[in-house]
Every structure is written in C-alpha cells, then in structure tokens.
Design an enzyme around this catalytic site. Structure first.
Site, PDB file in Angstrom:
ATOM      1  CG  ASP A  83      42.286  46.201  39.117  1.00 50.95           C
ATOM      2  OD1 ASP A  83      41.961  45.208  38.461  1.00 50.95           O
ATOM      3  OD2 ASP A  83      41.538  47.170  39.331  1.00 50.95           O
ATOM      4  N   GLY A 125      31.596  43.277  33.666  1.00 41.17           N
ATOM      5  CA  GLY A 125      31.128  43.564  35.030  1.00 41.17           C
ATOM      6  C   GLY A 125      29.821  44.338  35.055  1.00 41.17           C
ATOM      7  CB  CYS A 133      31.827  47.276  33.080  1.00 39.97           C
ATOM      8  SG  CYS A 133      32.767  46.339  34.220  1.00 39.97           S
ATOM      9  N   GLY A 183      34.437  39.309  36.656  1.00 43.71           N
ATOM     10  CA  GLY A 183      33.309  40.107  36.180  1.00 43.71           C
ATOM     11  C   GLY A 183      32.273  39.297  35.416  1.00 43.71           C
ATOM     12  N   GLY A 201      32.111  40.921  42.135  1.00 45.13           N
ATOM     13  CA  GLY A 201      31.857  42.271  42.629  1.00 45.13           C
ATOM     14  C   GLY A 201      30.405  42.381  43.062  1.00 45.13           C
ATOM     15  N   GLY A 247      30.875  50.930  39.745  1.00 45.38           N
ATOM     16  CA  GLY A 247      32.106  50.697  38.991  1.00 45.38           C
ATOM     17  C   GLY A 247      33.167  51.664  39.478  1.00 45.38           C
TER      18      GLY A 247
HETATM   19  P1  XMP Z   1      30.820  42.053  38.647  1.00 46.84           P
HETATM   20  O1  XMP Z   1      30.061  41.683  37.407  1.00 46.84           O
HETATM   21  O2  XMP Z   1      31.177  40.886  39.482  1.00 46.84           O
HETATM   22  O3  XMP Z   1      32.178  42.699  38.115  1.00 46.84           O
HETATM   23  O4  XMP Z   1      30.124  43.103  39.425  1.00 46.84           O
HETATM   24  C1  XMP Z   1      33.187  43.129  38.963  1.00 46.84           C
HETATM   25  C2  XMP Z   1      34.365  43.612  38.163  1.00 46.84           C
HETATM   26  O5  XMP Z   1      34.032  44.743  37.361  1.00 46.84           O
HETATM   27  C3  XMP Z   1      35.239  45.436  37.030  1.00 46.84           C
HETATM   28  N1  XMP Z   1      35.050  46.876  37.210  1.00 46.84           N
HETATM   29  C4  XMP Z   1      34.897  47.765  36.219  1.00 46.84           C
HETATM   30  N2  XMP Z   1      34.927  47.615  34.884  1.00 46.84           N
HETATM   31  N3  XMP Z   1      34.495  49.935  34.598  1.00 46.84           N
HETATM   32  C5  XMP Z   1      34.740  48.702  34.078  1.00 46.84           C
HETATM   33  O6  XMP Z   1      34.758  48.569  32.860  1.00 46.84           O
HETATM   34  C6  XMP Z   1      34.453  50.167  35.943  1.00 46.84           C
HETATM   35  O7  XMP Z   1      34.221  51.290  36.393  1.00 46.84           O
HETATM   36  C7  XMP Z   1      34.672  49.033  36.778  1.00 46.84           C
HETATM   37  N4  XMP Z   1      34.729  48.878  38.130  1.00 46.84           N
HETATM   38  C8  XMP Z   1      34.954  47.556  38.352  1.00 46.84           C
HETATM   39  C9  XMP Z   1      36.322  44.885  37.932  1.00 46.84           C
HETATM   40  O8  XMP Z   1      37.145  44.053  37.179  1.00 46.84           O
HETATM   41  C10 XMP Z   1      35.523  44.123  38.975  1.00 46.84           C
HETATM   42  O9  XMP Z   1      36.238  43.095  39.612  1.00 46.84           O
END
Ligand code: XMP
Length: 486
Positions: free
Chosen positions: A253, A307, A310, A343, A365, A393
């Site tokens: 990942d 996400g 993100c 996401g 997430g 994130g």
């Molecule tokens: P949701 O919208 O379900 O998204 O909360 C979860 C996904 O977000 C991604 N993810 C990140 N993307 N910076 C990013 O650009 C981050 O710091 C980050 N942390 C998580 C990841 O793919 C997750 O499954």
C-alpha cells in the site's frame, strides 16, 4: 476514456440507478458474495482500511466474522503487527492448533501480562518452557486480581491436569461441542497419551462458528486477515513475519502505486514468497490498472485522494474522481483481476455504485472509524458532553509521528519527518460497535440489489456493468439536491 465519456469527472453523488422490477420475496436472502482476489471469496464485499485509526486486531476479527476482511495497518514494529495477525488467526476456529502456554514456574504477574498482551482469558500451563507437556490450566477466573499475590506461582492457582477434562486430538467439532456444553466447560485441551498438547477448543469459538456461517475463513476454519506492507525499507522482513503469523493476503500500500517503486517491490516480494496473495495500490487510471495487472498484482486498489483523511488532491492536484477511476480501471482490465474501490464512501449508496461500476470489493476507512473496534481511545468532550474518536490519514503529521515511536531506523525517521503531509486528523463521533454498521451496510446493499431487480449482488453487477448507460442516470444539480439534501 475519451473526453465525451459518460464517466468523465463523475463520482458517487453524480448518479442514481433506474429501479428495475423486483423479483425477490425477501431482501434478507440476497447473496452478496464477491471476490477479494480470484482465489479469495468474501460473503460481504467490505474491507476495512489499513489505517492506524481503523484496523488493528479487534477490527480485523470483527470484519472477518461478519464476512468481510480487515487489513491490519503497518504503522508499528514488525513484531507487533505480526502479533496482531496471529491474534486474529488464533481467535476463531474450532481448534486452536498452537495454544499459548506458560511454564509451571511462571508467576501470576507474568500470567496477567501474558493474558493482556495476547488478549486471551485462559492459559495452558506446561511442565517447562517449550516442553508442550500439559500440567494444568489457568483460566481467567483462576487468576487473582489482588496485586499482593503477583509473585506467587501459577501452579498454586491452576487446575492441575488430573482434574481437567481433556480429549484426544482429532475429535470432531460436534463431539467437542457436546462435551463443552454437557460438562459446562469453557475450554477443552487436546492431548495425547503423553499429555503432549495438540490443540485447544473453546466454547466461545464453537458458539461463534455456529452463529456466523458467513464468516471469512481459510480452509482450516481460521478467520481471514490481510496485512499491509510498504514498498521501502523493511517490507521483505515484514512480509516474512506476517506470512509466518498467518496473514492471508499482503497489501502493498503506497500513495502512488503506479510507479517503479511498486514494480520492484512486487517483483522482490514475488521472488521470495512466490504464491502470496498480493493486493496492490493505489492507482486511479486505466494505465495504472494495466500496469498493476502486468506486474502481477492479484487485486488492485483504486483511489487517489478521495478519502476523508486525504489532502492529496488539495496539496498536489493529483487524482481522478473516484467513480471515473473505478470505471477506467474496469474498462481496462475487466474482471481479469478484482478491483477494490478505496476511499470516498460517505453513504451506503456509494458502496453499491462502486460495485456496479466495476469494483468487486470496497475499502472503508472513515465509515468504520469512531467504533469500539477501531484502535484508539474514546475522548469525552466536557463542554458538549459528546464522545469522539480520532480518525486520521496515514500521512497526517499525527499518524506519521505515531508510527515513528516504534522505529529505531534514523534514516526512516528523517525521511518521514521531511515528507510534507498529505493527510489530516478528524474527530469522529463515537459510533458504538462496528457490528451495527456492518449490519446496516449489508441491509442497504441487499435493498439496492432488490431495486436493481436481481437476486444477488453478482447478478446485479453483471447486468449493470455490461450496459451502465442503460441503468445509470447522470444527475443535474437540482436532481442532486432533490435526492440528497435533507
Ligand atoms: P475513507 O474515505 O473511507 O478513505 O475514509 C480511506 C482511505 O483513505 C486513504 N488514505 C489516505 N490518503 N493521505 C491520502 O491521500 C492520507 O494520509 C491517507 N490515509 C489514508 C487510504 O487509501 C484509505 O483506505
């Protein structure tokens, strides 16, 4: 995808689907089985994100019990992540094959720490470290919580083997269940004539096995679990430890999966662990999907920047609207290997849209965060009297700092601190157990399938995927308001 494409610039709030004639008697019987990879099936196509505020062992266990999958995050030492994987694998099968043991000269303090660390309530006691010969059982009820006796030996409190009911290895689950229930036992150690330990069957596991026919399990009846690795640094050593602990699928990942870094990571992991199941991401274009397929991924994670935690699109302008990205990937690789939409899911309808536009599974997430099973403490706000949990994130400054507490590698620490953040931290309302959320999601996907005029998710997916423009309605600003403003 050309510039006139139906999908261009589109994401979840841009579509509804045209209701079809319903053909099921009861929505609750609608089957939602789907593929994580071509060789791993899930009864519920939901996967919890490998984030330190979403998936540890509690979340992974619950996800698998409910038919989905949890991917244990990697922002911790290799040993700790492997321990979490082992906890999930150990937690649910008729027979625990290598039950945890302590030697007879262990103290009550050691037993308390051991039980806490491994999240277990009963400990088998062996003659000496590693002998595997049973001398007793120390159950949760036997362990005195009075701290004055912490230095006493476990032998003073355990039930000795001659007073224990044990069985021979190879006993069937039904026979074991009958003994556990008739004799009102919590645990049944399996030993041979020399009292050598061959396994342990617990009443709790038998109960859960019977109640959860849809749980995601391997061929031995253990829960399935995924584990995240990176593409730099310790990822090969980490892979070895995680696979050893029983991980069923490794998730490579990284933020920009369509990259030479990913290519060499996949090649190195494959060289060392040839037939490991590999889910790779993230990408957001057809070219990215083709690349992942060509380098040998077993499933592809799609999503750059949608996400909740993100900031990638805000900080770099890189990204593709999520439904467009899912569709581009699907139009390029079809169902040759499964696509996981990762996401941007805000409501349950988004999950169904992702599935009928090309995804086989959906990673969540924020939707699963703030729950009891997500790692982290509940925060009570004394002003509003509300309860919250942190969701962040993985590249947020807080998550990066958190992950560095366990790192001893100076270069890794410097590199992490030097990388500008593309993530943020959010306080989520506390939501109770994730079981209720999964129940709601399951019900809503089943209802969507019924509105789509089919009896299974697979059938609805096949119908709409082959001719989406016939079934999907692209929304105007006013129809979007009519649909979603409440
Ligand atoms: P949701 O919208 O379900 O998204 O909360 C979860 C996904 O977000 C991604 N993810 C990140 N993307 N910076 C990013 O650009 C981050 O710091 C980050 N942390 C998580 C990841 O793919 C997750 O499954």
């Amino acid at each position: 995808m050309n510039e006139k494409s139906f999908w261009l610039g589109k994401t979840f709030d841009d579509f509804l689907f045209r209701p079809q004639k319903g053909i099921t008697e009861s929505r609750r019987n609608i089957n939602l089985a789907s593929k994580l990879t071509n060789s791993i099936k899930l009864e519920l196509p939901i996967v919890s994100s490998n984030m330190d505020s979403v998936t540890g062992s509690d979340m992974a266990r619950t996800m698998a019990m409910d038919g989905g999958l949890g991917v244990v995050h990697r922002a911790m030492s290799i040993e700790r992540q492997a321990r979490k994987i082992a906890e999930v694998k150990r937690s649910q099968s008729a027979v625990i094959e290598n039950p945890l043991c302590l030697p007879i000269d262990a103290t009550i303090r050691q037993a308390k720490n051991f039980a806490n660390k491994n999240n277990i309530t009963g400990i088998l006691i062996e003659t000496e470290p590693g002998s595997g010969i049973l001398v007793g059982l120390l159950s949760g009820r036997d362990i005195p919580w009075n701290n004055n006796v912490n230095e006493d030996l476990v032998s003073q409190y355990m039930t000795p083997v001659d007073k224990l009911i044990t069985e021979k290895p190879g006993i069937s689950t039904d026979e074991a269940a009958a003994i556990l229930f008739d004799k009102r036992l919590e645990r049944l150690p399996l030993v041979d004539a020399e009292r050598r330990i061959h396994g342990l069957i617990t009443r709790k596991d038998i109960f859960s096995l019977r109640e959860r026919p849809d749980a995601s399990k391997d061929e031995k009846g253990h829960l399935l679990v995924g584990a995240a690795i990176g593409a730099h640094g310790d990822y090969l050593e980490r892979s070895a430890a995680l696979l050893d602990a029983g991980a069923d699928s490794l998730f490579i990942d990284i933020a920009h999966g369509h990259s030479s870094v990913m290519e060499s990571a996949v090649s190195n992991v494959r060289k060392q662990f040839n037939d490991v199941s590999l889910v790779c991401g993230n990408i957001a274009t057809g070219e990215g999907a083709q690349f992942m397929k060509d380098i040998g991924a077993d499933a592809i994670k799609v999503g750059v920047g949608p996400g909740r935690g993100c900031r990638t699109r805000l900080e770099t302008a890189a990204g593709v609207p999520q439904l467009q990205a899912i569709r581009e990937a699907y139009e390029t690789i079809g169902d040759s290997i499964p696509i996981m939409a990762d996401g941007g899911i805000k409501t349950d309808k988004d999950i169904f849209l992702a599935l009928i536009c090309g995804a086989s599974t959906v990673m969540l997430g924020s939707a699963l965060s703030g729950t009891d099973e997500a790692p982290g403490q509940i925060i009570e706000d004394p002003v509003t009297n509300t309860k919250k949990k942190i969701y962040r994130g993985m590249t947020s400054p807080q998550a990066v700092l958190g992950s560095l507490y366990e790192s001893e590698n100076g270069d890794e620490i410097d590199a992490a601190l030097d990388t500008p953040s593309e993530g943020q931290e959010i306080q989520m309302p506390y939501k109770g157990s994730v079981v209720d959320i999964l129940h709601r999601i399951r019900g809503h996907i089943q209802s969507s399938v019924s509105y789509a005029g089919e009896i299974s998710l697979a059938a609805a997916r096949e119908k709409i995927l082959s001719d989406p423009e016939r079934y999907l309605i692209s929304l105007s600003e006013s129809s979007r308001r009519e649909s979603f403003d409440r």
